[in-house]
Design a protein around this motif. Structure first.
Motif, PDB file in Angstrom:
ATOM      1  N   PHE A   1      10.075 -27.487   6.357  1.00 21.49           N
ATOM      2  CA  PHE A   1       9.965 -26.778   6.333  1.00 21.49           C
ATOM      3  C   PHE A   1       9.889 -25.743   4.788  1.00 21.49           C
ATOM      4  CE2 PHE A   1      11.546 -25.590  10.875  1.00 21.49           C
ATOM      5  CZ  PHE A   1       9.387 -26.048  11.294  1.00 21.49           C
ATOM      6  N   HIS A   2      10.224 -26.810   3.783  1.00 20.93           N
ATOM      7  CA  HIS A   2      10.888 -26.242   2.466  1.00 20.93           C
ATOM      8  C   HIS A   2      10.889 -27.504   1.621  1.00 20.93           C
ATOM      9  CE1 HIS A   2      13.480 -24.333  -0.194  1.00 20.93           C
ATOM     10  NE2 HIS A   2      12.304 -24.199  -1.038  1.00 20.93           N
ATOM     11  N   VAL A   3       8.921 -27.242   1.232  1.00 19.77           N
ATOM     12  CA  VAL A   3       8.427 -28.996   0.854  1.00 19.77           C
ATOM     13  C   VAL A   3       7.787 -28.041  -1.355  1.00 19.77           C
ATOM     14  CG1 VAL A   3       6.931 -31.169   0.038  1.00 19.77           C
ATOM     15  CG2 VAL A   3       7.939 -30.537   2.354  1.00 19.77           C
ATOM     16  N   HIS A   4       7.460 -28.347  -2.242  1.00 21.80           N
ATOM     17  CA  HIS A   4       7.463 -27.939  -3.466  1.00 21.80           C
ATOM     18  C   HIS A   4       6.321 -28.594  -3.863  1.00 21.80           C
ATOM     19  CE1 HIS A   4       9.951 -24.730  -4.504  1.00 21.80           C
ATOM     20  NE2 HIS A   4      11.079 -25.354  -3.392  1.00 21.80           N
ATOM     21  N   THR A   5       5.656 -28.752  -4.837  1.00 28.29           N
ATOM     22  CA  THR A   5       4.004 -29.509  -5.136  1.00 28.29           C
ATOM     23  C   THR A   5       4.293 -29.193  -5.955  1.00 28.29           C
ATOM     24  OG1 THR A   5       2.433 -27.724  -5.438  1.00 28.29           O
ATOM     25  CG2 THR A   5       2.448 -28.917  -3.179  1.00 28.29           C
ATOM     26  N   LEU A   6       3.709 -30.096  -7.429  1.00 24.37           N
ATOM     27  CA  LEU A   6       3.443 -29.975  -9.075  1.00 24.37           C
ATOM     28  C   LEU A   6       3.289 -28.141  -9.231  1.00 24.37           C
ATOM     29  CD1 LEU A   6       0.523 -31.982 -10.716  1.00 24.37           C
ATOM     30  CD2 LEU A   6       0.537 -30.941  -7.846  1.00 24.37           C
ATOM     31  N   LEU A   7       2.556 -27.276  -8.212  1.00 24.14           N
ATOM     32  CA  LEU A   7       3.071 -26.160  -8.964  1.00 24.14           C
ATOM     33  C   LEU A   7       3.729 -25.653  -9.500  1.00 24.14           C
ATOM     34  CD1 LEU A   7       0.729 -23.499  -9.309  1.00 24.14           C
ATOM     35  CD2 LEU A   7       0.757 -23.336  -7.299  1.00 24.14           C
ATOM     36  N   SER A   8       5.019 -25.773  -8.453  1.00 27.33           N
ATOM     37  CA  SER A   8       6.047 -25.581  -9.234  1.00 27.33           C
ATOM     38  C   SER A   8       6.652 -26.221 -10.454  1.00 27.33           C
ATOM     39  CB  SER A   8       7.572 -25.382  -7.790  1.00 27.33           C
ATOM     40  OG  SER A   8       6.640 -25.179  -6.835  1.00 27.33           O
ATOM     41  N   PRO A   9       7.133 -25.298 -11.768  1.00 26.61           N
ATOM     42  CA  PRO A   9       7.291 -25.758 -12.302  1.00 26.61           C
ATOM     43  C   PRO A   9       8.576 -26.770 -12.365  1.00 26.61           C
ATOM     44  CG  PRO A   9       8.213 -23.320 -12.686  1.00 26.61           C
ATOM     45  CD  PRO A   9       7.714 -23.964 -11.054  1.00 26.61           C
ATOM     46  N   CYS A  10       9.386 -26.477 -11.050  1.00 31.09           N
ATOM     47  CA  CYS A  10      10.188 -27.839 -11.258  1.00 31.09           C
ATOM     48  C   CYS A  10       9.892 -28.788 -11.177  1.00 31.09           C
ATOM     49  CB  CYS A  10      11.785 -27.138 -10.595  1.00 31.09           C
ATOM     50  SG  CYS A  10      11.467 -26.233  -9.293  1.00 31.09           S
ATOM     51  N   ALA A  11       8.968 -29.190 -10.215  1.00 33.61           N
ATOM     52  CA  ALA A  11       8.205 -30.372  -9.591  1.00 33.61           C
ATOM     53  C   ALA A  11       7.780 -31.126 -10.452  1.00 33.61           C
ATOM     54  CB  ALA A  11       7.877 -30.150  -8.380  1.00 33.61           C
TER      55      ALA A  11
ATOM     56  N   PHE B   1       5.746 -42.062   7.379  1.00 30.21           N
ATOM     57  CA  PHE B   1       6.952 -41.657   7.173  1.00 30.21           C
ATOM     58  C   PHE B   1       7.276 -41.245   8.784  1.00 30.21           C
ATOM     59  CE2 PHE B   1       7.717 -43.341   3.394  1.00 30.21           C
ATOM     60  CZ  PHE B   1       9.016 -44.256   3.372  1.00 30.21           C
ATOM     61  N   GLY B   2       6.253 -40.846   9.670  1.00 28.50           N
ATOM     62  CA  GLY B   2       6.639 -40.016  10.462  1.00 28.50           C
ATOM     63  C   GLY B   2       7.374 -38.680  10.321  1.00 28.50           C
ATOM     64  N   ILE B   3       6.472 -38.286   9.297  1.00 31.00           N
ATOM     65  CA  ILE B   3       6.483 -36.259   9.401  1.00 31.00           C
ATOM     66  C   ILE B   3       5.970 -35.354   9.902  1.00 31.00           C
ATOM     67  CG2 ILE B   3       8.099 -34.288   8.006  1.00 31.00           C
ATOM     68  CD1 ILE B   3       8.652 -36.434   5.996  1.00 31.00           C
ATOM     69  N   GLY B   4       5.824 -34.597  10.654  1.00 29.39           N
ATOM     70  CA  GLY B   4       4.690 -34.565  11.576  1.00 29.39           C
ATOM     71  C   GLY B   4       4.155 -33.288  11.453  1.00 29.39           C
ATOM     72  N   ALA B   5       4.935 -32.119  11.083  1.00 25.09           N
ATOM     73  CA  ALA B   5       4.673 -30.900  10.459  1.00 25.09           C
ATOM     74  C   ALA B   5       5.549 -31.021   8.751  1.00 25.09           C
ATOM     75  CB  ALA B   5       5.499 -30.057  11.485  1.00 25.09           C
ATOM     76  N   VAL B   6       4.648 -30.056   7.566  1.00 23.75           N
ATOM     77  CA  VAL B   6       5.690 -29.872   6.910  1.00 23.75           C
ATOM     78  C   VAL B   6       4.772 -28.760   5.804  1.00 23.75           C
ATOM     79  CG1 VAL B   6       4.938 -30.501   4.087  1.00 23.75           C
ATOM     80  CG2 VAL B   6       4.751 -32.341   5.325  1.00 23.75           C
ATOM     81  N   ALA B   7       5.873 -27.563   6.019  1.00 26.61           N
ATOM     82  CA  ALA B   7       5.079 -26.618   4.942  1.00 26.61           C
ATOM     83  C   ALA B   7       5.225 -26.327   3.210  1.00 26.61           C
ATOM     84  CB  ALA B   7       6.292 -25.618   5.349  1.00 26.61           C
ATOM     85  N   ILE B   8       4.020 -26.242   2.817  1.00 25.60           N
ATOM     86  CA  ILE B   8       4.151 -25.825   1.084  1.00 25.60           C
ATOM     87  C   ILE B   8       4.530 -25.330   0.302  1.00 25.60           C
ATOM     88  CG2 ILE B   8       2.365 -26.236  -0.840  1.00 25.60           C
ATOM     89  CD1 ILE B   8       2.503 -29.326   0.920  1.00 25.60           C
ATOM     90  N   THR B   9       5.099 -24.861  -0.338  1.00 21.59           N
ATOM     91  CA  THR B   9       6.195 -23.973  -0.689  1.00 21.59           C
ATOM     92  C   THR B   9       6.258 -23.667  -1.383  1.00 21.59           C
ATOM     93  OG1 THR B   9       8.199 -24.899   0.180  1.00 21.59           O
ATOM     94  CG2 THR B   9       6.824 -23.245   2.050  1.00 21.59           C
ATOM     95  N   ASP B  10       5.778 -23.048  -2.580  1.00 19.92           N
ATOM     96  CA  ASP B  10       5.580 -23.102  -4.097  1.00 19.92           C
ATOM     97  C   ASP B  10       6.114 -22.704  -5.052  1.00 19.92           C
ATOM     98  OD1 ASP B  10       4.802 -25.831  -5.020  1.00 19.92           O
ATOM     99  OD2 ASP B  10       3.084 -25.481  -4.607  1.00 19.92           O
ATOM    100  N   HIS B  11       6.932 -21.671  -5.083  1.00 16.79           N
ATOM    101  CA  HIS B  11       7.481 -20.467  -5.822  1.00 16.79           C
ATOM    102  C   HIS B  11       6.504 -19.574  -6.763  1.00 16.79           C
ATOM    103  CE1 HIS B  11      11.467 -22.361  -6.666  1.00 16.79           C
ATOM    104  NE2 HIS B  11      11.201 -23.204  -7.360  1.00 16.79           N
ATOM    105  N   ASN B  12       6.587 -18.756  -5.810  1.00 17.58           N
ATOM    106  CA  ASN B  12       5.904 -17.352  -6.662  1.00 17.58           C
ATOM    107  C   ASN B  12       4.480 -18.085  -5.968  1.00 17.58           C
ATOM    108  OD1 ASN B  12       8.247 -15.593  -5.559  1.00 17.58           O
ATOM    109  ND2 ASN B  12       7.875 -15.749  -8.114  1.00 17.58           N
TER     110      ASN B  12
END
Length: 258
Positions: free
Chosen positions: A8-18, A34-45
């Motif tokens: 539930f907590h994954v950053h993309t390159l929109l987050s400056p620290c990623a 790798f069999g991860i069936g659900a992901v939340a994209i959670t960038d900073h603000n």
């Protein structure tokens, strides 16, 4: 009942620290591998890369929860999750109204990239995303809940940017859905201590990934739900109606896929 590994907590390159490798396409590709069936994209603000991830979700068979990592006025991080892009857009409008108006210094903090589903650059976000909003944690919970979302207290066992680190504890009636504990806190067996400090909220364990290796190897949650919706995640967190969420690293499970 579905059984799904969820992060539930994954950053993309929109987050400056990623890292720049953290494109929606690359994240979804690796999740499927790798069999991860659900992901939340959670960038900073910010949420501008969520739509690209959702566009790819059917192709890779991975559920994408629209989300964001919010920095509240207490300088603590909260993960907010929704069912739809429309809900997230409404929340983004609230966030935009409560940002501090500062511009990003890419040399100091890192660049903030918006990309499409093909990893093509759409634009560079110029506003400073690594900054607190003019919204308290209680106001974030109230407004997100009103939109149909849920709120997690991020990395509560870390001294920086956590509600416990900033305030010392979380009130039992905070309205938060869960507390996120890091890999280190989980492995040290500190759950009992953090339960007391977080008002006995249920735990989740997420990667908080800023690079692909951390995403693949980081902790996950094993969800048992009827469908992948916020309502079902709420029931899982409450161990209600046969739903469940089991937090932990699940390294053995992932090693079988490596």
């Amino acid at each position: 009942m579905l059984q799904v590994l969820a992060d539930f907590h994954v950053h993309t390159l929109l987050s400056p620290c990623a890292e720049v490798e953290m494109t929606p396409h690359h994240i979804l590709l690796r999740a499927a591998e790798f069999g991860i069936g659900a992901v939340a994209i959670t960038d900073h603000n910010a949420s501008a890369n969520v739509a690209a991830a959702i566009e790819l979700s059917e192709q890779y068979g991975v559920k994408v929860f629209p989300g964001m990592e919010v920095e509240c006025a207490e300088e603590a991080h909260l993960v907010v999750l929704f069912d739809t892009l429309e809900q997230l857009a409404s929340w983004q409008a609230v966030v935009d109204k409560h940002m501090n108006g500062m511009m990003n210094d890419a040399d100091k903090f890192g660049a903030q990239y918006v990309v499409d589903a093909e990893d093509e650059l759409v634009r560079v976000e110029e506003r400073m995303l690594l900054a607190p909003l003019c919204l308290t944690a209680a106001q974030v919970v109230e407004k997100v809940t009103a939109l149909g979302g849920l709120v997690l207290a991020a990395h509560v066992d870390k001294p920086a940017y956590s509600l416990v680190g900033q305030l010392g504890f979380i009130e039992p009636d905070s309205g938060l859905a869960a507390a996120e504990i890091s890999t280190a806190g989980w492995q040290k067996g500190c759950q009992a201590r953090w339960q007391r400090l977080t008002g006995f909220l249920p735990f989740v364990t997420d990667s908080d990934a800023h690079n692909i290796l951390d995403f693949i190897q980081g902790p996950k949650n094993l969800l048992a739900v009827e469908e992948l919706t916020i309502a079902e995640v709420r029931k899982a967190l409450q161990s209600s109606e046969g739903r469940s969420l089991t937090a932990g690293k699940f390294s053995d499970y992932l090693e079988e896929l490596l």
